[in-house]
Structures are given as C-alpha cells and as structure tokens.
Design a protein around this motif. Structure first.
Motif, PDB file in Angstrom:
ATOM      1  N   LEU A  15       0.694  -1.301   0.002  1.00 47.88           N
ATOM      2  CA  LEU A  15      -0.086  -0.093  -0.150  1.00 47.88           C
ATOM      3  C   LEU A  15       0.768   1.222   0.167  1.00 47.88           C
ATOM      4  O   LEU A  15       1.993   1.164   0.547  1.00 47.88           O
ATOM      5  N   PRO A  16       0.374   2.415  -0.337  1.00 44.44           N
ATOM      6  CA  PRO A  16       1.072   3.701  -0.507  1.00 44.44           C
ATOM      7  C   PRO A  16       1.521   3.979   1.033  1.00 44.44           C
ATOM      8  O   PRO A  16       1.006   3.760   1.931  1.00 44.44           O
ATOM      9  N   PHE A  17       2.881   4.532   1.133  1.00 43.80           N
ATOM     10  CA  PHE A  17       3.668   4.821   2.207  1.00 43.80           C
ATOM     11  C   PHE A  17       3.794   3.772   3.175  1.00 43.80           C
ATOM     12  O   PHE A  17       4.251   4.005   4.313  1.00 43.80           O
ATOM     13  N   GLN A  18       3.515   2.528   2.814  1.00 43.66           N
ATOM     14  CA  GLN A  18       3.635   1.380   3.878  1.00 43.66           C
ATOM     15  C   GLN A  18       5.063   1.009   3.993  1.00 43.66           C
ATOM     16  O   GLN A  18       5.812   0.674   3.061  1.00 43.66           O
ATOM     17  N   ALA A  19       5.584   1.058   5.151  1.00 42.30           N
ATOM     18  CA  ALA A  19       6.910   0.578   5.550  1.00 42.30           C
ATOM     19  C   ALA A  19       7.184  -0.751   5.972  1.00 42.30           C
ATOM     20  O   ALA A  19       6.002  -1.162   6.686  1.00 42.30           O
ATOM     21  N   LEU A  20       8.276  -1.377   6.354  1.00 46.21           N
ATOM     22  CA  LEU A  20       8.462  -2.508   6.887  1.00 46.21           C
ATOM     23  C   LEU A  20       7.860  -2.544   8.427  1.00 46.21           C
ATOM     24  O   LEU A  20       7.493  -3.314   8.868  1.00 46.21           O
ATOM     25  N   GLU A  21       8.132  -1.348   9.173  1.00 46.96           N
ATOM     26  CA  GLU A  21       7.608  -1.496  10.502  1.00 46.96           C
ATOM     27  C   GLU A  21       6.069  -1.416  10.702  1.00 46.96           C
ATOM     28  O   GLU A  21       5.497  -2.073  11.554  1.00 46.96           O
ATOM     29  N   ASP A  22       5.524  -0.826   9.337  1.00 46.16           N
ATOM     30  CA  ASP A  22       4.113  -1.042   9.343  1.00 46.16           C
ATOM     31  C   ASP A  22       3.631  -2.345   9.360  1.00 46.16           C
ATOM     32  O   ASP A  22       2.688  -2.826   9.927  1.00 46.16           O
ATOM     33  N   ILE A  23       4.116  -3.238   8.311  1.00 50.19           N
ATOM     34  CA  ILE A  23       3.813  -4.497   8.252  1.00 50.19           C
ATOM     35  C   ILE A  23       3.925  -5.251   9.346  1.00 50.19           C
ATOM     36  O   ILE A  23       3.110  -6.266   9.764  1.00 50.19           O
ATOM     37  N   ARG A  24       5.182  -5.143   9.936  1.00 52.35           N
ATOM     38  CA  ARG A  24       5.307  -5.739  11.384  1.00 52.35           C
ATOM     39  C   ARG A  24       4.205  -5.520  12.411  1.00 52.35           C
ATOM     40  O   ARG A  24       3.896  -6.501  13.339  1.00 52.35           O
ATOM     41  N   ASP A  25       4.075  -4.319  12.593  1.00 50.17           N
ATOM     42  CA  ASP A  25       3.017  -3.958  13.430  1.00 50.17           C
ATOM     43  C   ASP A  25       1.762  -4.412  13.317  1.00 50.17           C
ATOM     44  O   ASP A  25       0.871  -4.865  14.280  1.00 50.17           O
ATOM     45  N   THR A  26       1.211  -4.234  11.933  1.00 49.31           N
ATOM     46  CA  THR A  26      -0.005  -4.904  11.525  1.00 49.31           C
ATOM     47  C   THR A  26      -0.035  -6.343  11.821  1.00 49.31           C
ATOM     48  O   THR A  26      -1.218  -6.767  12.112  1.00 49.31           O
ATOM     49  N   THR A  27       0.740  -7.034  11.314  1.00 50.51           N
ATOM     50  CA  THR A  27       0.806  -8.457  11.634  1.00 50.51           C
ATOM     51  C   THR A  27       0.732  -8.870  12.943  1.00 50.51           C
ATOM     52  O   THR A  27       0.374  -9.838  13.386  1.00 50.51           O
TER      53      THR A  27
END
Length: 454
Positions: A214-226
């Motif tokens: 997704l736009p502006f999605q970073a590695l720390e975002d996917i880690r937190d969401t998961t």
C-alpha cells in the motif's frame, strides 16, 4: 528470494480466479440462450443433487477506499437499500424459474462494496427472500464481508441466526499514515471489539484481510499490523498484494501515485516479513495469499485436496454451478461464465423488465476446459498432471518449453506426467500458470490489463 529472480518474474499477469480470464472472454460467441442451457446443464449434474453456490454483490459504500478496485457505488443515502434488495430477489426468481426445480444452496457469500452498509433488517429480508425459492444443504457455509466500522452486534446476531458462520473483516493496515492515504481509517480497538463480538455471536470462522504494498507502507508498518493481527488470532488471514490498476474504468485508486508505493523489491520484503511472522504463530500458507490455523476448514481442504478457487477466491466448496446476483456479479456454470451489467440503474431496469441483466460472457471450448483444470490444480495444490488422456493438450510440448526457464531457476520440477511447483516457486505461481494460458500467449495485450504478479 533473490533480487534477480524478483526482477525477472515481477511482470503483469492474471490472478486466475477464472480461465479464460475476463479480458480473454469471447462475448461474440455468447448468447443468453446458450448461457441458460449451460446453467441448466450444471444444475442437473446428478452427482451434486441440485447443489449450487450463490454470490450476492452488494455494491454500496459510504466512502471511497482509494486502494479498492472493486465495483462499488459511493453514497450515504440508505434509502437505496430496499429497492436494490427487491431487484436482487427478482433476479434470483428469474433464475429459479429457469432451473425448473428447487436449488439446494451449499455456499452463500455476501460481497461488495460493503454488505454491512445494509441494515440487519434488510439483510434478513434478502436472505429470507432467497430461501423462498431454495433450500439449504445441511453442511451449507454462509459468509459475508464486514467493515469493522459499521458491522454491529445486530448485524452479527441477525446473520448468525440466518445461518452465517463465517465473516471476513477488511483490515488492510493499522498504520495511521497508510490508513489516511487509502481513506480507510479504523482503530485496532474497533477491530478487536468486533472480532470478539463475532465469536460471541457464534461465528466459527473469523477472517482478517490484510494488504501489502500500500502507499507509504513501510517494513515497521507491516510488522506492527501483522503482530496486532496475530494477537487477535483470526482463524484465517488473507494477505493480499495491492493491485495497482488505476487505468481500469471507474477505479478509485487516487490520492497517491506510483512514487508513493513501495518498490517491487520492498513490496516483496513486506510479504516475506508478514509470512514468516504468521508461520511462526502457527498459520499455514494456503494456496496464494492465504493463511489458516490448523483447525480451520480452509486448512483441512488444502490438506485433503478439496481446496477450490473461483470468483469468490479460495473456498472449501466446489459446486457445478455458481450464480452471481447483483450489479457486476459473475456466474460460473463450469462450461461458461457470465457477468452482469455494472451500472445499478441498468441492472435495475433490465431485471424489472424480466430480463437477465447480462453484460458479457464466455462459453468454454474443449481446450479451455483442460487448461482451466491445470491452472486450478496449480493455484490450489501447486502441481498438475497430464497422465490422464483427458488432461492432455496438443500444445503440451510448447507449454513445457515455456517452463524451461522456471525449471532452470528452481521454481518448477518436471515430473513423468506433470509438473510440481517447488517451495521456491510458490511466490511465482501466477507466472507459472501463464505458461498454460494459451489465450494470453496467442494475443498479447496491447495495453496493460493486469497487476504485477509478484
């Protein structure tokens, strides 16, 4: 996954919810009469005792999620609910009358749009109306897509009382800057609350849909969401690749541009990071983009070889006939496809004049049927065989030749009478299916039709 492999195979390609894919249907050879004949042939399949699947498209949303490429209508006018439901029930009656005997519904799914845009009372009106002309099988599975922000306890209690046991909540990502970019703002507390309520209402399977790339999605975002998703322990998780297709008509993908998206390499790292976290938490990867706990029926279907894929995605049910109701809905008779008109107004007008609201369709020839089966095998079990004469094609040598490079790259193994996708090849399953896609090979698109495969 090596960078060189990623760069080589990250090309536009279909997601193969059908074969042929919609851009390669041949509508000029399709007629309403042929379609009804195809529907009746599937319905009268003696091995399935009048069992069918039903998909109902409920297209309305109160706001536009700018990552979404689905057919939808944005409105806050809830007076549209009842007229639309009445039209869907009229369309269903048209089909029921043509079937000639009472269908038995094995699977029913409400998709959108936002099904929970509709009030619990109107959803009850819809389901009750459907069963004026149908029965349900004892093992029927009913499911719906819920928006965490507007799915209420009343929605859950009403639908569960009507026989629904599975719900899928669209989460996408929890990072505030990503949610703002895609105009889909919902808190973790909201999702936690509605997930808990679904279980308290009696739903036996709760699924969360996430999106990577997704736009502006970073590695720390996917880690937190998961991590947050794992904490809620949904039975299933769909980890979809964001499909950037702004060229498609009526698409709502705006408010950001391609420069705001993770690069191809970054996108794949997002997926691999989430996958490793999910597997460490006890989720098994099922087919493409899906994960399930061992107790879930999707996991069991993958293990026993009964996993199926159609326009609703992966499913545990394979009936000869899938009827799609509502604007833009797609039906599948096994030997043919048909899509409804996309405009709500045109859809309503046709149905109110007792006309099936068909926009286009395709009748499968013998070659299509064989290729469809091979692609279905690859998408569901990562292998296929042509040992049976019924699974052989005159173009088989050409297909195997097209697989030479994936074989050299360790993505595919050639067996005595078939192929197997290796663990390293699973992220490239769409590419491998493309080797079988003879319609795509014969007519390369002049313009971009599909999202990237990886």
């Amino acid at each position: 996954m090596s960078d060189s492999l990623f760069r080589k195979y990250d090309i536009p390609g279909p997601r193969y919810t059908s074969y042929p894919t919609v851009p390669y249907w041949v509508p000029e050879s399709f007629s309403c009469r042929d379609w009804i004949s195809s529907v009746k042939g599937a319905f009268l399949n003696k091995d399935h005792s009048r069992e069918i699947s039903l998909y109902i498209h409920l297209p309305f949303c109160e706001s536009l999620c700018t990552f979404c490429a689905c057919h939808k209508r944005i409105t806050r006018r809830h007076e549209v609910e009842e007229p639309y439901i009445e039209t869907v029930l009229k369309e269903w009656k048209l089909y029921a009358e043509k079937l000639g005997s009472i269908p038995r519904i094995r699977e029913l799914h409400l998709g959108g749009g936002t099904p929970t845009f509709f009030s619990p009372e109107h959803l009850e009106q819809l389901i009750t109306g459907i069963f004026r002309y149908a029965e349900r099988t004892p093992e029927a599975e009913f499911s719906f897509e819920g928006h965490p922000n507007n799915t209420t306890e009343a929605h859950l209690d009403t639908l569960h009382a009507l026989g629904f046991t599975r719900v899928s909540f669209g989460i996408q990502d929890y990072a505030p800057h990503v949610q703002k970019a895609i105009n889909r703002i919902q808190s973790f507390d909201t999702v936690r609350s509605i997930t808990r309520q679904a279980r308290e209402s009696g739903f036996s399977s709760v699924s969360h849909d996430l999106v990577f790339g997704l736009p502006f999605q970073a590695l720390e975002d996917i880690r937190d969401t998961t991590a947050k998703t794992i904490a809620l322990k949904p039975d299933r998780i769909a980890l979809y690749s964001y499909a950037h297709v702004p060229w498609l008509p009526g698409n709502g993908q705006r408010g950001f541009n391609e420069g705001d998206l993770p690069s191809g390499k970054e996108k794949r790292i997002l997926y691999e990071t989430a996958r490793h976290m999910l597997e460490a938490a006890g989720y098994a990867e099922i087919g493409m983009d899906h994960f399930a706990l061992e107790g879930d029926q999707l996991f069991k279907a993958a293990k026993n070889g009964s996993l199926h894929r159609n326009f609703m995605g992966y499913t545990t049910t394979d009936t000869p006939l899938l009827i799609g109701l509502g604007a833009s809905a797609i039906s599948d008779s096994g030997s043919g496809f048909a899509q409804n008109v996309k405009s709500v107004e045109e859809y309503t007008s046709l149905v109110n004049n007792d006309v099936l609201p068909l926009l286009r369709g395709h009748l499968l020839n013998k070659e299509d049927l064989v290729i469809r089966k091979h692609i279905l095998n690859l998408m569901c079990s990562f292998r296929t065989s042509w040992e049976s004469p019924a699974m052989r094609l005159p173009q088989l040598a050409y297909i195997v030749e097209r697989l030479e490079e994936p074989v050299r790259d360790g993505l595919v193994e050639i067996l005595d009478h078939g192929i197997r996708i290796t663990p390293a090849g699973k992220p490239f399953v769409r590419n491998i299916c493309m080797a079988f896609d003879l319609r795509l090979q014969r007519k390369k698109p002049d313009t971009r039709l599909f999202s990237a495969t990886v």
